[in-house]
Design an enzyme around this catalytic site. Structure first.
Site, short mmCIF file in Angstrom:
data_model
loop_
_atom_site.label_atom_id
_atom_site.label_comp_id
_atom_site.label_asym_id
_atom_site.label_seq_id
_atom_site.Cartn_x
_atom_site.Cartn_y
_atom_site.Cartn_z
N ASP A 87 -8.80 18.74 -13.80
CA ASP A 87 -9.02 17.37 -14.29
C ASP A 87 -8.65 17.37 -15.77
OD1 ASP A 87 -10.07 15.02 -15.37
OD2 ASP A 87 -11.79 14.98 -14.00
N LYS A 138 -9.21 6.21 -18.95
CA LYS A 138 -9.61 6.71 -20.26
C LYS A 138 -8.42 6.65 -21.23
CE LYS A 138 -13.33 7.28 -17.85
NZ LYS A 138 -13.70 8.51 -17.19
N TYR A 178 -17.61 16.21 -14.80
CA TYR A 178 -17.91 14.78 -14.88
C TYR A 178 -18.96 14.42 -13.81
CZ TYR A 178 -17.12 9.78 -14.33
OH TYR A 178 -17.28 8.44 -14.21
N ARG A 195 0.85 -1.21 0.00
CA ARG A 195 0.00 0.00 0.00
C ARG A 195 0.88 1.24 0.00
NH1 ARG A 195 -1.43 1.75 4.63
NH2 ARG A 195 -2.11 -0.24 5.51
#
Ligand SMILES: *Cc1c(COP(=O)(O)O)cnc(C)c1O
Length: 379
Positions: A170, A195, A98, A46
Site C-alpha cells: 500500500d 489522498k 490502515y 463498468r
C-alpha cells in the site's frame, strides 16, 4: 522523461474529434454498436471507460507498472486484490496497517476463510516466524499509518519471493513520487487515490498496479465481476490531481520536515514519529527507498486525552478531520477517529494511545502552520 513531466503527459492524448487537450469526462453507461457485437472496443462503462483508462495509463506509468486499475475507493482496490486469494490461504501483514484495511481483513475476508497474521515487520526477520505452509501473500504498508514505521521493501520482497509469496504494498502515504515499490521488488501496489493522488479532498478513489500479466488479467476480471469501478467524473478528478502531484509532494515534504523539527524541540511533545528525523528507527531505510520523507507526522502530546482534546480544539488552520494528503492541513486523533475500528486492546499493543496525534501537513505557508501549532500548544 522525468517523473514531473510524465505526471502531466503520461498516457494522455488529445481527444480524437475536437483535439481537446484534456480527456473529457465520458459520462456514459453504454456505447452504440454498428451491428451486434460490432463495437469500437467500448461496450459498457463498468468494463471500459476512456476517462478511467486515461487515469490508469498515467498511474501505471508513474508506478513503473505495465497495468493499472482504478477503483471506487482504496478499500475497493484492497478488497479486489484480496480476491486473488481463496479460503484457506494465509496472508502476513504489517501490524499497524490502515484501520480500514485491518477491518477488511479481520472482519470481512476472514469470514470468507482467509487467514491473517499481523506482525511488526520493522524487523525483516520477523517474516519467517509468521509463515505457515499455506502462506500465500505479504501485505505491506510503508510508511505505516498512524505510527509511520518504515518497512524495508527490497529485503522483504526478496525474503517473501523465496517462499513464493505475492508481495503487495500500500503506497498511499509515499505516492510514486517518493517511492516505487514495484522497482523495489513488490508484485502489486495499491493506493487510496483519495489522498495525495487526488490531492484536493474532493474525491474517493483507489488503484492497483502490477507488472505481472497473470495478476493483471485476474484483477481486470475481478473488478468487472465485483463492479467496484470509479465513475468517470471521479476518475477525471484524480487524473487532474495527478498532474500537480510532484509539485505538491515537494511542498508537503518541505513543510513536514520543518514542522517535525519544530515539534522535536517542543517541551510538551513527548515523541515525534517522522521518517525524516535521524532519530527515527527506520530513517536509513526510508532514505534508501524514498526520495523524500512525506507529509505525515505523528506525535505524542504529554497529558493524555484531556490535553490532546484541548489541543485538537485549539488549532485554527489545521482542520480536525479524518483523511490526509489534501492541499489543506488536517489533524486527527487516531484512537478516537481513523483507528477506532481497531479493537482497543490491539490499539494498546501497537502504541496507538490517547496522547497520539496525527497531522497531514498541507501546502499552506509553513510559517502559518508553525504559528498555529505554537499558539495551540501554549493554551
Ligand atoms: C485511506 C487509506 C486507505 C483506504 O482508502 P479509501 O479511499 O478511504 O477507501 C487505504 N490505505 C491507506 C494507507 C489509507 O490512508
Amino acid at each position: 522523461m522525468r517523473i514531473a513531466t510524465r505526471a502531466i503527459h503520461a498516457g494522455q492524448h488529445p481527444e480524437a474529434i475536437t483535439g481537446a487537450i484534456m480527456t473529457p469526462v465520458f459520462q456514459t453507461s453504454t456505447y452504440v454498436q454498428h451491428g451486434p457485437g460490432e463495437h469500437t472496443g467500448y461496450e459498457y462503462s463498468r468494463t471500459q471507460n476512456p476517462t478511467r483508462e486515461a487515469l490508469e495509463r498515467n498511474i501505471a506509468d508513474l508506478e513503473s507498472a505495465s497495468h493499472a486499475f482504478a477503483f471506487a475507493s482504496g478499500c475497493a482496490a484492497a478488497a479486489t486484490v484480496m480476491h486473488l486469494f481463496k479460503a484457506g490461504d494465509h496472508i502476513v501483514c504489517n501490524d499497524d496497517v490502515y484501520g480500514g484495511t485491518h477491518r477488511l481483513f479481520t472482519q470481512v475476508m476472514a469470514t470468507h476463510g482467509l487467514e491473517f497474521t499481523f506482525v511488526d515487520l520493522g524487523d525483516v526477520n520477523a517474516l519467517e516466524g509468521a509463515l505457515r505452509p499455506n502462506t500465500k501473500a505479504l501485505w505491506l504498508e510503508t510508511p505505516s499509518n498512524p505510527l509511520l514505521k518504515i518497512i524495508d521493501l527490497k529485503a522483504l520482497s526478496t525474503k517473501a519471493h523465496a517462499h513464493e509469496l505475492v508481495v503487495i504494498c500500500d503506497n498511499t502515504f509515499a505516492t510514486p513520487i517518493l517511492q516505487r515499490p514495484l522497482e523495489l521488488g513488490c508484485d502489486i501496489v495499491v493506493h487510496s487515490t483519495t489522498k495525495y493522488m487526488g490531492g484536493h479532498s474532493d474525491v474517493i478513489g483507489g488503484a492497483a498496479c502490477t507488472n505481472n500479466d497473470t495478476h493483471a488479467k485476474r484483477l481486470g476480471f475481478l473488478r468487472n465481476s465485483l463492479g467496484n469501478v470509479p465513475g468517470p467524473w471521479d476518475a477525471w478528478l484524480v487524473l487532474r490531481g495527478m498532474k500537480t502531484l510532484p509539485l505538491r509532494m515537494k511542498a508537503h515534504c518541505e513543510n513536514a520536515s520543518r514542522i517535525a523539527a519544530y515539534l522535536v524541540e517542543h517541551k510538551r511533545i513527548e515523541r515525534v514519529m517522522y521518517p525524516g528525523l535521524k532519530t527515527h528507527p527506520g530513517h536509513a531505510i526510508a532514505a534508501s527507498q524514498m526520495s523524500a520523507f512525506g507529509g505525515m507526522i505523528t506525535f505524542i502530546l504529554e497529558g493524555g486525552l484531556p490535553q490532546a482534546e484541548r489541543f485538537l480544539k485549539s488549532v485554527k488552520i489545521f482542520a480536525l478531520a479524518e483523511s490526509l494528503g489534501g492541499v489543506e492541513s488536517l489533524i486527527e486523533h487516531p484512537a478516537l477517529m481513523t483507528h477506532a475500528s481497531i479493537p482497543a486492546h490491539i490499539r494498546a499493543q501497537l502504541g496507538i494511545n490517547d496522547g497520539l496525534i496525527r497531522i497531514s501537513v498541507g501546502i499552506e505557508d509553513v510559517n502559518d502552520l508553525l504559528e498555529d501549532l505554537d499558539q495551540a500548544l501554549s493554551i
